[in-house]
Each structure stands twice: as C-alpha cells, then as structure tokens.
Scaffold this active site. Structure first.
Site, PDB file in Angstrom:
ATOM      1  N   ASP A  51       3.079  -6.216  11.322  1.00  0.00           N
ATOM      2  CA  ASP A  51       2.594  -5.924   9.976  1.00  0.00           C
ATOM      3  C   ASP A  51       3.671  -5.043   9.322  1.00  0.00           C
ATOM      4  OD1 ASP A  51       0.747  -5.470   7.804  1.00  0.00           O
ATOM      5  OD2 ASP A  51       0.382  -3.483   8.662  1.00  0.00           O
ATOM      6  N   LEU A  52       3.610  -4.890   8.017  1.00  0.00           N
ATOM      7  CA  LEU A  52       4.644  -4.096   7.330  1.00  0.00           C
ATOM      8  C   LEU A  52       4.152  -2.693   6.935  1.00  0.00           C
ATOM      9  CD1 LEU A  52       7.470  -3.998   5.905  1.00  0.00           C
ATOM     10  CD2 LEU A  52       6.292  -4.793   3.862  1.00  0.00           C
ATOM     11  N   ASP A  53       3.217  -2.677   5.982  1.00  0.00           N
ATOM     12  CA  ASP A  53       2.757  -1.402   5.417  1.00  0.00           C
ATOM     13  C   ASP A  53       2.041  -0.561   6.473  1.00  0.00           C
ATOM     14  OD1 ASP A  53       3.527  -1.967   2.683  1.00  0.00           O
ATOM     15  OD2 ASP A  53       1.838  -3.348   2.574  1.00  0.00           O
ATOM     16  N   THR A 109       4.522   2.867   3.686  1.00  0.00           N
ATOM     17  CA  THR A 109       4.047   2.528   2.347  1.00  0.00           C
ATOM     18  C   THR A 109       2.528   2.647   2.213  1.00  0.00           C
ATOM     19  OG1 THR A 109       4.333   0.301   3.180  1.00  0.00           O
ATOM     20  CG2 THR A 109       5.871   1.023   1.467  1.00  0.00           C
ATOM     21  N   LYS A 139      -6.744  -0.950   3.944  1.00  0.00           N
ATOM     22  CA  LYS A 139      -5.535  -1.272   4.710  1.00  0.00           C
ATOM     23  C   LYS A 139      -5.577  -2.715   5.208  1.00  0.00           C
ATOM     24  CE  LYS A 139      -4.263   3.348   6.289  1.00  0.00           C
ATOM     25  NZ  LYS A 139      -4.117   4.241   7.453  1.00  0.00           N
ATOM     26  N   GLY A 140      -4.479  -3.409   5.030  1.00  0.00           N
ATOM     27  CA  GLY A 140      -4.382  -4.782   5.521  1.00  0.00           C
ATOM     28  C   GLY A 140      -5.035  -5.805   4.608  1.00  0.00           C
ATOM     29  N   ARG A 169      -4.493  -7.233  -2.394  1.00  0.00           N
ATOM     30  CA  ARG A 169      -4.632  -6.393  -3.599  1.00  0.00           C
ATOM     31  C   ARG A 169      -5.932  -6.706  -4.336  1.00  0.00           C
ATOM     32  NH1 ARG A 169       0.142  -7.420  -7.513  1.00  0.00           N
ATOM     33  NH2 ARG A 169       1.209  -7.323  -5.505  1.00  0.00           N
ATOM     34  N   SER A 174       2.303  -9.945   6.824  1.00  0.00           N
ATOM     35  CA  SER A 174       1.813  -8.908   5.915  1.00  0.00           C
ATOM     36  C   SER A 174       0.977  -9.497   4.794  1.00  0.00           C
ATOM     37  CB  SER A 174       3.015  -8.171   5.309  1.00  0.00           C
ATOM     38  OG  SER A 174       2.619  -7.376   4.224  1.00  0.00           O
ATOM     39  N   ALA A 175      -0.002  -8.725   4.324  1.00  0.00           N
ATOM     40  CA  ALA A 175      -0.824  -9.166   3.191  1.00  0.00           C
ATOM     41  C   ALA A 175      -0.130  -8.890   1.863  1.00  0.00           C
ATOM     42  CB  ALA A 175      -2.165  -8.428   3.226  1.00  0.00           C
ATOM     43  N   SER A 176       0.973  -8.168   1.913  1.00  0.00           N
ATOM     44  CA  SER A 176       1.599  -7.708   0.669  1.00  0.00           C
ATOM     45  C   SER A 176       2.451  -8.768  -0.016  1.00  0.00           C
ATOM     46  CB  SER A 176       2.475  -6.491   0.956  1.00  0.00           C
ATOM     47  OG  SER A 176       3.188  -6.135  -0.211  1.00  0.00           O
ATOM     48  N   ASN A 199       4.630  -7.718  -2.035  1.00  0.00           N
ATOM     49  CA  ASN A 199       5.874  -6.966  -2.242  1.00  0.00           C
ATOM     50  C   ASN A 199       6.704  -6.875  -0.961  1.00  0.00           C
ATOM     51  OD1 ASN A 199       5.427  -6.012  -5.060  1.00  0.00           O
ATOM     52  ND2 ASN A 199       3.660  -5.002  -4.153  1.00  0.00           N
ATOM     53  N   LYS A 256      -6.681 -10.926   5.830  1.00  0.00           N
ATOM     54  CA  LYS A 256      -7.113 -10.355   7.106  1.00  0.00           C
ATOM     55  C   LYS A 256      -8.505  -9.762   6.867  1.00  0.00           C
ATOM     56  CE  LYS A 256      -2.342  -8.837   7.990  1.00  0.00           C
ATOM     57  NZ  LYS A 256      -1.418  -7.688   8.053  1.00  0.00           N
ATOM     58  N   GLU A 292      -0.177  -3.570  14.390  1.00  0.00           N
ATOM     59  CA  GLU A 292      -1.000  -3.395  13.191  1.00  0.00           C
ATOM     60  C   GLU A 292      -1.498  -1.962  13.034  1.00  0.00           C
ATOM     61  OE1 GLU A 292      -2.508  -4.178  10.539  1.00  0.00           O
ATOM     62  OE2 GLU A 292      -2.043  -6.272  10.258  1.00  0.00           O
ATOM     63  N   ASP A 293      -1.601  -1.490  11.783  1.00  0.00           N
ATOM     64  CA  ASP A 293      -2.189  -0.160  11.543  1.00  0.00           C
ATOM     65  C   ASP A 293      -3.572  -0.277  10.917  1.00  0.00           C
ATOM     66  OD1 ASP A 293      -1.241  -1.098   9.012  1.00  0.00           O
ATOM     67  OD2 ASP A 293      -1.469   0.935   8.248  1.00  0.00           O
TER      68      ASP A 293
HETATM   69  C1  BG6 Z   1      -1.218  -4.651   2.904  1.00  0.00           C
HETATM   70  C2  BG6 Z   1      -1.689  -3.242   2.703  1.00  0.00           C
HETATM   71  O1  BG6 Z   1      -0.110  -4.671   3.743  1.00  0.00           O
HETATM   72  O2  BG6 Z   1      -0.867  -5.246   1.659  1.00  0.00           O
HETATM   73  C3  BG6 Z   1      -2.842  -3.205   1.711  1.00  0.00           C
HETATM   74  O3  BG6 Z   1      -2.110  -2.705   3.945  1.00  0.00           O
HETATM   75  C4  BG6 Z   1      -2.413  -3.866   0.408  1.00  0.00           C
HETATM   76  O4  BG6 Z   1      -3.254  -1.890   1.513  1.00  0.00           O
HETATM   77  C5  BG6 Z   1      -1.930  -5.290   0.694  1.00  0.00           C
HETATM   78  O5  BG6 Z   1      -3.494  -3.910  -0.497  1.00  0.00           O
HETATM   79  C6  BG6 Z   1      -1.443  -6.008  -0.556  1.00  0.00           C
HETATM   80  O6  BG6 Z   1      -0.249  -5.411  -0.969  1.00  0.00           O
HETATM   81  P1  BG6 Z   1       0.474  -5.697  -2.350  1.00  0.00           P
HETATM   82  O7  BG6 Z   1       1.832  -5.042  -2.175  1.00  0.00           O
HETATM   83  O8  BG6 Z   1       0.584  -7.167  -2.516  1.00  0.00           O
HETATM   84  O9  BG6 Z   1      -0.358  -5.064  -3.412  1.00  0.00           O
HETATM   85 MG    MG Z   2      -0.632  -2.278   7.407  1.00  0.00          MG
END
Ligand code: BG6
Ligand code: MG
Length: 228
Positions: free
Chosen positions: A14-16, A22, A50-51, A54, A119-121, A123, A150, A174-175
């Site tokens: 996982d990333l964040d 982050t 977390k995870g 958005r 990662s779910a992000s 970004n 997730k 994973e965190d």
């Molecule tokens: C996950 C974070 O990695 O990404 C979440 O743990 C976050 O907290 C999710 O909401 C989505 O991230 P982003 O950068 O697309 O808003």
């Molecule tokens: Mg995370």
C-alpha cells in the site's frame, strides 16, 4: 524443499501510511473540510477513512454529520478536499519515505522478487514520482484502475496478476483495517504496519519497517514460495 515445486512470490505494498507518511495529510485535509461543515473529526474517526476511496470517505463524513447534498455539491467538496491535500503534498520529497522502507524494497528487489503497488489513491503515481520510488515497482495499481474499494480485494488481485504471481504466493503491507481485510479476503499473507491492536486481523504486525529484519523477510519469502 524441492526448488522446482516452489512458486513465484510477489510483494504488494500500500502507499499512504506504509511507504510515505501521507496518511497524516489525508487526515488534515478531511479535518479541514469537517470543520467547515461543523463536523467533529478525530484521529479515531480517521481510521475508518484509511485505505478507503476519496468518494467513500466523503460519504462517511457526510453520514457522520447527517448531511445530504446534491451531486454537484458532493463533487465540489471532493475537489476541495483533494486541492487541500495536494497543497500538503506539493513539497514532498525523499525525506518523507518512512524509515527503513527503502531498505526493505532494496532487499526484495535484489532477490529478484516482483513488487507491486496496491493503493486506493488517484494521486499514487504523482507521489511515487515526488519521492523517486517509481523504479522499484514492476506494476502499479491505483485508484484510477479499480472499481471496488478496499476491503474488496480487487486492487490486490489485479496487482498479483500484473506481476504474474498467484494470490496465495503474495504478501501485502498495509496500514489500514480495510486493506488488511482486503488482503485476507484475497488469500494473501497480510502484514499490518502501525498500531498492532487496531490491525490485529493481520497475519503479522509491526509498528514500522525498522522492526522488519532480514530473517523475517527470508522466512516470509520461503513461506510464500512454498504455498500452493
Ligand atoms: C488511500 C488512503 O491510500 O487513498 C485514503 O488511505 C484515501 O485515506 C484514498 O482516501 C484515496 O486517495 P486520493 O489521493 O485518491 O484522494
Ligand atoms: Mg494506507
């Protein structure tokens, strides 16, 4: 063990909150929006965010405040949170890689074991570029590629496929509670990074990467390669 019977292992991160810190910026950005909407938002509330994608985070926040909004307003708040978050991460560099993460990535890379980001992000790529870690990963699966958040295992199953490993031969770092659940559902070995009490469903738990030694990694690789 007979070498030919061994399977190919895969490492998924996982990333964040695992590779970079982050998670604290996501928390601050959600807290700013929560304050604006008159909703109290604590670090304990943030655990559920977390995870999680958005969009799902904003749904959770609005549920907390009993707020219903139009699609347009919902999208504006999503945008506002992300712009705020982007300000926090704009100056990120290598210094924000969490302690000993690079040591573990180097060790696994030297062993020739494929690594993926799960990662779910949305970004994720931009953050990996900022901290100069892109080159470690054989595959990147992020919030732009998944349809189910997730604890659905989709992100990790796609990651395993991309690195050519079977789910049972993969490990996930994973965190987030939702991430540990996703790894467990995928049939992967799960490693919780953070508060071991919160992440008690993980197969293994560490406060951070400084607690992970070479012996643990070697045993883990052997375990993953022997599963079928
Ligand atoms: C996950 C974070 O990695 O990404 C979440 O743990 C976050 O907290 C999710 O909401 C989505 O991230 P982003 O950068 O697309 O808003
Ligand atoms: Mg995370």
């Amino acid at each position: 063990m007979i070498k030919s019977k061994m399977k190919k292992a895969g490492f998924i991160f996982d990333l964040d909150g695992v590779i970079v810190d982050t998670a604290k910026y996501h928390y601050l950005a959600w807290k700013n929006l929560a304050n604006e909407l008159g909703i109290e938002f604590t670090e304990a509330d943030n655990e559920k965010f977390k995870g999680v994608s958005r969009k799902r985070c904003l749904e959770l926040l609005l549920e907390m405040g009993n707020i219903t909004v139009s699609k347009e307003q919902f999208d504006r708040w999503l945008e506002e949170k992300n712009e705020d978050y982007l300000k926090y991460i704009s100056k990120m560099d290598k210094k924000e890689i969490l302690p000993d993460v690079t040591k573990v990535l180097d060790y696994i890379k030297d062993k020739g074991i494929p690594m993926a980001l799960g990662s779910a992000s949305k970004n994720a790529v931009s953050i990996l570029e900022k901290v100069a870690l892109m080159s470690y990963f054989d595959a990147i699966v992020d919030g732009t590629q998944v349809t189910k958040a997730k604890p659905d295992p989709e992100v990790f199953l796609i990651a395993a496929k991309k690195i050519g490993a079977e789910p049972e031969n993969c490990v996930v770092f994973e965190d987030a509670l939702a991430g540990i659940e996703a790894a467990n559902i995928a049939g992967m070995e799960s490693i919780g990074i953070g508060d071991v009490k919160i992440l008690s469903d993980a197969d293994h738990g560490f406060n951070n990467f400084t607690e992970i030694d070479v012996k643990f990694l070697d045993d883990l690789i052997l375990l993953l390669e022997s599963k079928n």
